[in-house]
Motif scaffolding. Structure first.
Motif, PDB file in Angstrom:
ATOM      1  N   ALA A 136       0.811  -1.218   0.000  1.00  0.00           N
ATOM      2  CA  ALA A 136       0.000   0.000   0.000  1.00  0.00           C
ATOM      3  C   ALA A 136       0.841   1.264   0.000  1.00  0.00           C
ATOM      4  O   ALA A 136       0.318   2.353  -0.241  1.00  0.00           O
ATOM      5  CB  ALA A 136      -0.939   0.003   1.204  1.00  0.00           C
ATOM      6  N   GLN A 137       2.123   1.137   0.220  1.00  0.00           N
ATOM      7  CA  GLN A 137       2.979   2.312   0.345  1.00  0.00           C
ATOM      8  C   GLN A 137       3.610   2.739  -0.978  1.00  0.00           C
ATOM      9  O   GLN A 137       4.333   3.737  -1.012  1.00  0.00           O
ATOM     10  CB  GLN A 137       4.090   2.044   1.373  1.00  0.00           C
ATOM     11  CG  GLN A 137       3.597   1.557   2.721  1.00  0.00           C
ATOM     12  CD  GLN A 137       2.495   2.405   3.336  1.00  0.00           C
ATOM     13  OE1 GLN A 137       2.613   3.616   3.386  1.00  0.00           O
ATOM     14  NE2 GLN A 137       1.432   1.765   3.784  1.00  0.00           N
ATOM     15  N   THR A 138       3.347   2.007  -2.048  1.00  0.00           N
ATOM     16  CA  THR A 138       3.990   2.338  -3.316  1.00  0.00           C
ATOM     17  C   THR A 138       2.990   2.319  -4.466  1.00  0.00           C
ATOM     18  O   THR A 138       2.140   1.437  -4.547  1.00  0.00           O
ATOM     19  CB  THR A 138       5.158   1.373  -3.621  1.00  0.00           C
ATOM     20  OG1 THR A 138       5.690   1.668  -4.914  1.00  0.00           O
ATOM     21  CG2 THR A 138       4.727  -0.073  -3.579  1.00  0.00           C
ATOM     22  N   GLU A 139       3.133   3.296  -5.344  1.00  0.00           N
ATOM     23  CA  GLU A 139       2.265   3.365  -6.518  1.00  0.00           C
ATOM     24  C   GLU A 139       2.537   2.232  -7.500  1.00  0.00           C
ATOM     25  O   GLU A 139       1.697   1.937  -8.341  1.00  0.00           O
ATOM     26  CB  GLU A 139       2.401   4.727  -7.206  1.00  0.00           C
ATOM     27  CG  GLU A 139       1.708   5.831  -6.439  1.00  0.00           C
ATOM     28  CD  GLU A 139       1.527   7.088  -7.258  1.00  0.00           C
ATOM     29  OE1 GLU A 139       1.370   7.000  -8.491  1.00  0.00           O
ATOM     30  OE2 GLU A 139       1.540   8.162  -6.646  1.00  0.00           O
ATOM     31  N   GLU A 140       3.702   1.602  -7.417  1.00  0.00           N
ATOM     32  CA  GLU A 140       4.011   0.450  -8.282  1.00  0.00           C
ATOM     33  C   GLU A 140       2.954  -0.646  -8.101  1.00  0.00           C
ATOM     34  O   GLU A 140       2.615  -1.356  -9.048  1.00  0.00           O
ATOM     35  CB  GLU A 140       5.411  -0.087  -7.972  1.00  0.00           C
ATOM     36  CG  GLU A 140       5.760  -1.366  -8.698  1.00  0.00           C
ATOM     37  CD  GLU A 140       5.753  -1.251 -10.222  1.00  0.00           C
ATOM     38  OE1 GLU A 140       5.507  -2.286 -10.892  1.00  0.00           O
ATOM     39  OE2 GLU A 140       5.988  -0.153 -10.753  1.00  0.00           O
ATOM     40  N   THR A 141       2.409  -0.751  -6.900  1.00  0.00           N
ATOM     41  CA  THR A 141       1.383  -1.763  -6.636  1.00  0.00           C
ATOM     42  C   THR A 141       0.150  -1.519  -7.492  1.00  0.00           C
ATOM     43  O   THR A 141      -0.497  -2.465  -7.924  1.00  0.00           O
ATOM     44  CB  THR A 141       1.025  -1.789  -5.140  1.00  0.00           C
ATOM     45  OG1 THR A 141       2.216  -2.035  -4.382  1.00  0.00           O
ATOM     46  CG2 THR A 141       0.011  -2.876  -4.831  1.00  0.00           C
ATOM     47  N   ILE A 142      -0.155  -0.262  -7.769  1.00  0.00           N
ATOM     48  CA  ILE A 142      -1.312   0.048  -8.617  1.00  0.00           C
ATOM     49  C   ILE A 142      -1.128  -0.598  -9.984  1.00  0.00           C
ATOM     50  O   ILE A 142      -2.053  -1.218 -10.518  1.00  0.00           O
ATOM     51  CB  ILE A 142      -1.531   1.570  -8.740  1.00  0.00           C
ATOM     52  CG1 ILE A 142      -1.963   2.150  -7.391  1.00  0.00           C
ATOM     53  CG2 ILE A 142      -2.564   1.886  -9.829  1.00  0.00           C
ATOM     54  CD1 ILE A 142      -2.058   3.673  -7.371  1.00  0.00           C
ATOM     55  N   LYS A 143       0.066  -0.473 -10.546  1.00  0.00           N
ATOM     56  CA  LYS A 143       0.340  -1.087 -11.853  1.00  0.00           C
ATOM     57  C   LYS A 143       0.191  -2.605 -11.775  1.00  0.00           C
ATOM     58  O   LYS A 143      -0.334  -3.236 -12.689  1.00  0.00           O
ATOM     59  CB  LYS A 143       1.738  -0.714 -12.333  1.00  0.00           C
ATOM     60  CG  LYS A 143       1.900   0.744 -12.654  1.00  0.00           C
ATOM     61  CD  LYS A 143       3.332   1.071 -13.028  1.00  0.00           C
ATOM     62  CE  LYS A 143       3.520   2.568 -13.086  1.00  0.00           C
ATOM     63  NZ  LYS A 143       4.909   2.952 -13.101  1.00  0.00           N
ATOM     64  N   GLN A 144       0.674  -3.190 -10.687  1.00  0.00           N
ATOM     65  CA  GLN A 144       0.557  -4.636 -10.506  1.00  0.00           C
ATOM     66  C   GLN A 144      -0.912  -5.051 -10.441  1.00  0.00           C
ATOM     67  O   GLN A 144      -1.327  -6.024 -11.076  1.00  0.00           O
ATOM     68  CB  GLN A 144       1.278  -5.083  -9.225  1.00  0.00           C
ATOM     69  CG  GLN A 144       2.759  -4.837  -9.214  1.00  0.00           C
ATOM     70  CD  GLN A 144       3.497  -5.742 -10.176  1.00  0.00           C
ATOM     71  OE1 GLN A 144       3.192  -6.910 -10.294  1.00  0.00           O
ATOM     72  NE2 GLN A 144       4.475  -5.191 -10.874  1.00  0.00           N
ATOM     73  N   LEU A 145      -1.701  -4.312  -9.670  1.00  0.00           N
ATOM     74  CA  LEU A 145      -3.123  -4.625  -9.521  1.00  0.00           C
ATOM     75  C   LEU A 145      -3.879  -4.442 -10.833  1.00  0.00           C
ATOM     76  O   LEU A 145      -4.689  -5.286 -11.222  1.00  0.00           O
ATOM     77  CB  LEU A 145      -3.746  -3.756  -8.426  1.00  0.00           C
ATOM     78  CG  LEU A 145      -3.292  -4.058  -7.009  1.00  0.00           C
ATOM     79  CD1 LEU A 145      -3.666  -2.916  -6.068  1.00  0.00           C
ATOM     80  CD2 LEU A 145      -3.869  -5.383  -6.531  1.00  0.00           C
ATOM     81  N   GLU A 146      -3.612  -3.338 -11.512  1.00  0.00           N
ATOM     82  CA  GLU A 146      -4.288  -3.087 -12.788  1.00  0.00           C
ATOM     83  C   GLU A 146      -3.924  -4.142 -13.814  1.00  0.00           C
ATOM     84  O   GLU A 146      -4.784  -4.622 -14.554  1.00  0.00           O
ATOM     85  CB  GLU A 146      -3.955  -1.692 -13.308  1.00  0.00           C
ATOM     86  CG  GLU A 146      -4.626  -0.594 -12.517  1.00  0.00           C
ATOM     87  CD  GLU A 146      -4.195   0.805 -12.920  1.00  0.00           C
ATOM     88  OE1 GLU A 146      -3.124   0.957 -13.572  1.00  0.00           O
ATOM     89  OE2 GLU A 146      -4.916   1.759 -12.571  1.00  0.00           O
ATOM     90  N   SER A 147      -2.680  -4.519 -13.858  1.00  0.00           N
ATOM     91  CA  SER A 147      -2.248  -5.557 -14.781  1.00  0.00           C
ATOM     92  C   SER A 147      -2.912  -6.885 -14.446  1.00  0.00           C
ATOM     93  O   SER A 147      -3.328  -7.628 -15.332  1.00  0.00           O
ATOM     94  CB  SER A 147      -0.727  -5.699 -14.726  1.00  0.00           C
ATOM     95  OG  SER A 147      -0.307  -6.777 -15.522  1.00  0.00           O
TER      96      SER A 147
END
Length: 181
Positions: A136-147
């Motif tokens: 939850a602390q990194t925007e990189e996770t958003i890309k992972q979730l969206e992918s």
């Protein structure tokens, strides 16, 4: 399981779980974590516990609400993305903001009226726990979730995976080669 593995800290992985005998979500994730560990991933125990909580919350919602796997995973993904975005804007997130995120997503997916208070509380507690993970602390996770949710043909895959299959039926399926050269 892929969505929960991302919560636990996995990145750039494709997770597919299949068994010849029925397993719990936590049991399937334990196998995923063992494979990730063997592949060199280091996952924090606290984040693994949050991912396990995610699976339990999803299972509890599905027991009480008519919703398919794809839709519940979309909702959970949206909740996580919005939590991450809020944390990135303010560096922390209040309980009121978490409540608003959860309630808005429940309304968006038309399941807010179907949830009892206990399930709503479980989902709110999960969202709070997720907000404290490394993911939850990194925007990189958003890309992972969206992918994970958008970059695949999950609706078609999940539509063919619902229900149970005998071991003999599973063995007759064409299996892709996942061996690592």
């Amino acid at each position: 399981y892929q969505n929960a593995a991302i919560t636990a800290g996995a990145k750039d992985v494709l997770v597919r779980v299949a068994t010849v005998v029925e397993v719990t979500g936590e049991g399937a994730l334990a196998g995923v974590y063992a494979l990730l560990d063997k592949s060199g991933y280091t996952l924090k125990q606290e984040d693994i516990q949050v991912a396990d909580k995610e699976i339990k919350v999803i299972q509890n919602i599905k027991k009480n609400v008519t919703i398919n796997d794809y839709t519940i995973n979309q909702m959970m993904t949206n909740i996580k993305i919005q939590v991450i975005q809020q944390i990135n804007q303010t560096t922390n997130i209040s309980n009121e903001q978490l409540n608003l995120i959860v309630i808005n997503n429940l309304q968006q997916y038309n399941i807010d009226a179907e949830l009892n208070n206990d399930l709503l509380q479980q989902l709110l507690e999960y969202a709070k726990s997720f907000s404290e993970t490394d993911a939850a602390q990194t925007e990189e996770t958003i890309k992972q979730l969206e992918s994970s949710i958008n970059g695949s043909n999950w609706p078609e895959i999940l539509a063919t995976q619902e229900g149970n299959m005998t071991a003999q039926q599973a063995l007759k399926l064409d299996q892709p080669d996942y061996s690592d050269p």
